[in-house]
Design a protein around this motif. Sequence first.
Motif, short mmCIF file in Angstrom:
data_model
loop_
_atom_site.label_atom_id
_atom_site.label_comp_id
_atom_site.label_asym_id
_atom_site.label_seq_id
_atom_site.Cartn_x
_atom_site.Cartn_y
_atom_site.Cartn_z
N PHE A 114 0.82 -1.21 0.00
CA PHE A 114 0.00 0.00 0.00
C PHE A 114 0.85 1.26 0.00
CE2 PHE A 114 -2.69 -3.28 1.93
CZ PHE A 114 -3.66 -3.33 0.95
N ARG A 115 2.17 1.09 -0.03
CA ARG A 115 3.15 2.19 -0.13
C ARG A 115 2.94 3.22 0.97
NH1 ARG A 115 1.39 0.58 -5.02
NH2 ARG A 115 2.94 -0.35 -6.36
N LYS A 116 2.83 2.71 2.18
CA LYS A 116 2.62 3.54 3.36
C LYS A 116 3.88 3.47 4.22
CE LYS A 116 -0.99 4.45 6.64
NZ LYS A 116 -2.38 4.16 6.94
N CYS A 117 4.48 4.61 4.47
CA CYS A 117 5.72 4.69 5.23
C CYS A 117 5.47 5.57 6.46
CB CYS A 117 6.83 5.31 4.38
SG CYS A 117 6.89 4.71 2.69
N SER A 118 5.26 4.95 7.60
CA SER A 118 4.89 5.70 8.80
C SER A 118 5.97 5.62 9.86
CB SER A 118 3.58 5.15 9.38
OG SER A 118 2.54 5.27 8.45
N TRP A 119 6.16 6.74 10.53
CA TRP A 119 7.12 6.84 11.63
C TRP A 119 6.38 7.26 12.89
CZ3 TRP A 119 12.03 5.33 11.04
CH2 TRP A 119 12.51 5.23 9.73
N LEU A 120 6.69 6.60 13.99
CA LEU A 120 6.15 6.94 15.30
C LEU A 120 7.33 7.35 16.17
CD1 LEU A 120 3.61 6.94 17.15
CD2 LEU A 120 4.24 4.59 17.78
N GLU A 123 9.59 8.65 23.18
CA GLU A 123 10.67 9.12 24.07
C GLU A 123 11.95 8.30 23.89
OE1 GLU A 123 6.82 10.14 26.27
OE2 GLU A 123 7.53 8.50 25.02
N ASP A 124 11.82 7.01 23.55
CA ASP A 124 12.99 6.14 23.44
C ASP A 124 13.50 5.94 22.02
OD1 ASP A 124 10.82 4.58 22.61
OD2 ASP A 124 11.76 2.74 23.35
N GLY A 125 12.83 6.53 21.02
CA GLY A 125 13.34 6.38 19.66
C GLY A 125 12.29 6.50 18.57
N PHE A 126 12.68 6.03 17.39
CA PHE A 126 11.89 6.17 16.17
C PHE A 126 11.48 4.78 15.68
CE2 PHE A 126 14.26 9.91 16.79
CZ PHE A 126 13.68 10.94 16.06
N TYR A 127 10.18 4.62 15.47
CA TYR A 127 9.61 3.34 15.07
C TYR A 127 9.03 3.45 13.67
CZ TYR A 127 9.97 2.05 19.98
OH TYR A 127 10.44 1.77 21.24
N ASP A 131 1.84 -0.37 8.21
CA ASP A 131 0.40 -0.56 8.42
C ASP A 131 -0.13 0.19 9.64
OD1 ASP A 131 1.38 -2.04 10.56
OD2 ASP A 131 0.67 -3.97 9.78
N GLU A 132 0.74 0.84 10.37
CA GLU A 132 0.42 1.59 11.59
C GLU A 132 -0.21 0.72 12.67
OE1 GLU A 132 -1.40 5.41 10.91
OE2 GLU A 132 0.22 6.00 9.53
N VAL A 133 0.04 -0.58 12.60
CA VAL A 133 -0.37 -1.52 13.63
C VAL A 133 0.87 -2.15 14.25
CG1 VAL A 133 -1.63 -3.67 14.10
CG2 VAL A 133 -2.58 -1.99 12.52
N ASN A 134 1.74 -2.64 13.38
CA ASN A 134 2.98 -3.29 13.80
C ASN A 134 4.14 -2.31 13.66
OD1 ASN A 134 1.81 -6.03 14.11
ND2 ASN A 134 1.41 -5.75 11.92
N TRP A 135 4.71 -1.90 14.79
CA TRP A 135 5.79 -0.93 14.80
C TRP A 135 7.09 -1.61 15.17
CZ3 TRP A 135 4.77 3.85 13.03
CH2 TRP A 135 3.44 4.26 13.01
N LYS A 136 8.16 -1.25 14.48
CA LYS A 136 9.48 -1.80 14.77
C LYS A 136 10.45 -0.65 15.01
CE LYS A 136 13.22 -4.53 12.96
NZ LYS A 136 14.04 -4.56 11.79
#
Length: 141
Positions: A114-120, A123-127, A131-136
């Motif tokens: 779906f060509r979705k590139c999301s960053w969260l 406080e401890d870093g960048f995920y 799919d905005e469900v599974n964050w790494k």
Amino acid sequence: MKIINSVLLICGLAFLVIFMSLLEPQNLLGTEYDVRVINGFTNNSSLPLVIWCSSKENDLGGRALQEKDDFSWRLRTNFWGTSNHFVCTMKWDKKRKRFDAFKIPRDVQRCGPFRKCSWLVREDGFYFSNDEVNWKKDFSW
């Protein structure tokens, strides 16, 4: 002979463009990607997360993000599958981090179908997630 070679070259290129557009028609005009950066802090109501994003050709500007706010944009690759390299600078309190928000060699596959590139940003870093469900977690501050 030169005319025949030129005609054959033009016909070959035309065939290649038509063939590529039949396989993946979106590639003829480029592929669109959605990039989103979300403030994932749990308690920063008094101190926003400041973000500024740009590429060589596009300055997207800056924003002050409160909890759960986001900054997003859409980009399109060109015919050759390349695009601008988007870099964002994040500032929160005394912490500052510059990171690649979108980079073709890294993100063309991991942004998913779906060509979705999301960053969260937490406080401890960048995920990262497609799919905005599974964050790494990709990296720390």
